[in-house]
Design an enzyme around this catalytic site. Structure first.
Site, short mmCIF file in Angstrom:
data_model
loop_
_atom_site.label_atom_id
_atom_site.label_comp_id
_atom_site.label_asym_id
_atom_site.label_seq_id
_atom_site.Cartn_x
_atom_site.Cartn_y
_atom_site.Cartn_z
N ASP A 160 -19.24 -4.21 68.16
CA ASP A 160 -18.54 -3.97 69.42
C ASP A 160 -18.59 -5.23 70.30
OD1 ASP A 160 -18.37 -1.02 68.80
OD2 ASP A 160 -20.53 -1.32 68.80
N HIS A 188 -22.55 3.57 70.24
CA HIS A 188 -21.53 3.04 69.33
C HIS A 188 -20.53 4.16 69.06
CE1 HIS A 188 -19.43 0.93 66.22
NE2 HIS A 188 -19.64 1.94 65.40
P1 NAD Z 1 -19.34 3.80 52.06
O1 NAD Z 1 -19.05 5.28 51.96
O2 NAD Z 1 -18.45 2.82 51.39
O3 NAD Z 1 -20.81 3.53 51.52
C1 NAD Z 1 -21.91 4.30 51.90
C2 NAD Z 1 -22.89 4.24 50.76
O4 NAD Z 1 -24.07 4.91 51.18
C3 NAD Z 1 -22.40 4.93 49.48
O5 NAD Z 1 -22.50 4.05 48.38
C4 NAD Z 1 -23.36 6.12 49.34
O6 NAD Z 1 -23.64 6.45 47.99
C5 NAD Z 1 -24.59 5.60 50.06
N1 NAD Z 1 -25.51 6.63 50.52
C6 NAD Z 1 -25.24 7.88 50.97
N2 NAD Z 1 -26.37 8.54 51.23
C7 NAD Z 1 -27.38 7.70 50.94
C8 NAD Z 1 -28.80 7.83 50.99
N3 NAD Z 1 -29.39 8.96 51.36
N4 NAD Z 1 -29.54 6.77 50.60
C9 NAD Z 1 -28.96 5.63 50.20
N5 NAD Z 1 -27.61 5.44 50.12
C10 NAD Z 1 -26.85 6.48 50.49
O7 NAD Z 1 -19.45 3.52 53.62
P2 NAD Z 1 -19.43 2.10 54.36
O8 NAD Z 1 -18.03 1.74 54.67
O9 NAD Z 1 -20.29 1.14 53.63
O10 NAD Z 1 -20.10 2.53 55.76
C11 NAD Z 1 -21.45 2.92 55.83
C12 NAD Z 1 -21.76 3.51 57.20
O11 NAD Z 1 -21.62 2.52 58.21
C13 NAD Z 1 -20.84 4.66 57.63
O12 NAD Z 1 -21.65 5.64 58.28
C14 NAD Z 1 -19.93 4.01 58.66
O13 NAD Z 1 -19.41 4.96 59.58
C15 NAD Z 1 -20.91 3.07 59.32
N6 NAD Z 1 -20.34 1.98 60.10
C16 NAD Z 1 -21.01 1.62 61.25
C17 NAD Z 1 -20.55 0.59 62.03
C18 NAD Z 1 -21.28 0.18 63.29
O14 NAD Z 1 -20.76 -0.70 64.01
N7 NAD Z 1 -22.45 0.72 63.62
C19 NAD Z 1 -19.38 -0.08 61.65
C20 NAD Z 1 -18.72 0.28 60.48
C21 NAD Z 1 -19.21 1.32 59.72
C1 LMR Z 2 -16.45 0.99 63.45
O1 LMR Z 2 -16.80 0.78 64.61
O2 LMR Z 2 -15.65 0.25 62.84
C2 LMR Z 2 -17.00 2.19 62.71
O3 LMR Z 2 -18.19 2.63 63.31
C3 LMR Z 2 -15.97 3.26 62.67
C4 LMR Z 2 -16.40 4.46 61.85
O4 LMR Z 2 -16.25 5.59 62.36
O5 LMR Z 2 -16.90 4.28 60.72
#
Ligand code: NAD
Ligand code: LMR
Length: 329
Positions: A160, A188
């Protein structure tokens, strides 16, 4: 290489963010170009094979700093000796899922991971939670780790922060390097508040340079706050490379410090500063030095900012109440 490697545990290693993150950790961007690392990958059992594939690719890069890769589906193994823990894997919201269902499903992930960190991580462990809802997941993990100092649990607001830097840079026609002291407050989520009132642009007050409250209220704040949803709409998947980049920035800054005269935004346990109830994991302006962070104190919070900070903090309080009700904290 004689230096002991730093153990970096990454959960969700086979996911999108994991794929964008691991290669940068192994190439030295997380901790520094002279710091050897050992990667410890945690995945759920069905994704172990995919994690192994990523590990094969990491091997094929022949990174000089990479001292080994371990893969496990057991948090007690993956967090063993962790100096840095990046909690990326989370349960995404699927069709028909209510917010309570999402919090409960994530409780099933972050509570045992917090416990495993408590029991097995290194004494100096630093935790960054990326998996959403990141702030409340961090709270769940922290509550399950009573022996780890609470301030070691942080949530990612740097994406962000970086998004806000770019929007302000574009509006003012100023390079990113000339923008300082921007702040993201709160959660967030779409309620977060990107604050330019203390920011400077090429040494001048950003608010005065912009001089456009309508742009601030109707363009800048919602563009930054809803950027995650806009990326999902455009890509058909949530941000991955930019999220991985922000995770790298967050830990790098925490370990190596903020630049003189500048600060960053981190989701951290509140000490009550700026009226944010103690213990909530909320975003604050922080400076970092010698591996520790401190909230920037004494900033004036104007009416425009106060209302927005309060709204985001209220949402965090509601999330805390929900997970308390579910017995997760
Ligand atoms: P993704 O679905 O591609 O990958 C998530 C992975 O986590 C998968 O491989 C899954 O098997 C694994 N997983 C699920 N449960 C698990 C557990 N108990 N232990 C270990 N691994 C486990 O998702 P992504 O695109 O990599 O995103 C991951 C997370 O990050 C999501 O929750 C997304 O919303 C979040 N995210 C946060 C921000 C932020 O700014 N805070 C930004 C983008 C995404
Ligand atoms: C982002 O800020 O890009 C993600 O947290 C959005 C989402 O919901 O995975």
């Amino acid at each position: 290489m004689t230096r002991t490697p730093v153990n970096v545990t990454v959960t969700g290693a086979a996911g999108q963010i994991g794929y964008a993150l691991l290669f940068r950790i192994a190439s030295g961007h997380l901790l520094g170009a002279d710091v050897p690392v050992r990667l410890r990958l945690l995945e759920i059992t069905p994704a172990l094979k995919a994690a192994e594939g990523t590990a094969m690719e990491l091997d094929d890069c022949a990174f000089p700093l990479l001292q080994g890769i371990d893969i496990s589906d057991d948090p007690n193994v993956a967090f063993d000796g962790a100096n840095v823990a990046l909690l990326v894997g989370a349960r995404p919201r699927t069709k028909g899922m209510e917010r309570g269902d999402l919090l409960e499903a994530n409780g099933g992930i972050f509570k045992p991971q917090g416990r495993a960190i408590n029991d097995h991580a290194a004494d100096d462990v630093k935790v960054l939670v990326v998996g959403n809802p990141a702030n409340t997941n961090a709270l769940i993990a922290q509550a399950a780790a009573p022996d780890v100092p609470a301030e070691r649990f942080t949530s990612m607001m740097r994406l962000d922060h970086n998004r806000a830097l770019t929007q302000l840079s574009k509006k003012t026609g100023t390079p990113i390097t000339e923008i300082k002291r921007l702040t993201i407050w709160g959660n967030h989520s779409a309620t977060q508040y990107p604050d330019i009132f203390h920011a400077t642009v090429a040494g001048k007050s950003a608010a005065e340079v912009v001089n456009d409250e309508k742009w601030l209220a109707e363009d800048f704040v919602p563009t930054v706050a809803k950027r995650g949803a806009a990326i999902i709409e455009a890509r058909g998947a949530s941000s991955a490379a930019s999220a991985a980049n922000a995770a790298i920035d967050h830990v790098h800054t925490w370990v190596n410090g903020t630049a003189e005269g500048d600060w960053t935004s981190m989701g951290i346990p509140s000490d009550g500063s700026y009226g944010v109830p103690e213990g909530l994991i909320s975003s604050f302006p922080v400076t970092c030095k010698d591996g520790k962070y401190e909230i920037v104190q004494g900033l004036d919070v104007n009416e425009f900012s106060r209302a927005r900070i309060d709204a985001s903090v209220k949402e965090l309080e509601e999330e805390r109440e929900a997970v308390r009700g579910l017995g997760l904290i």
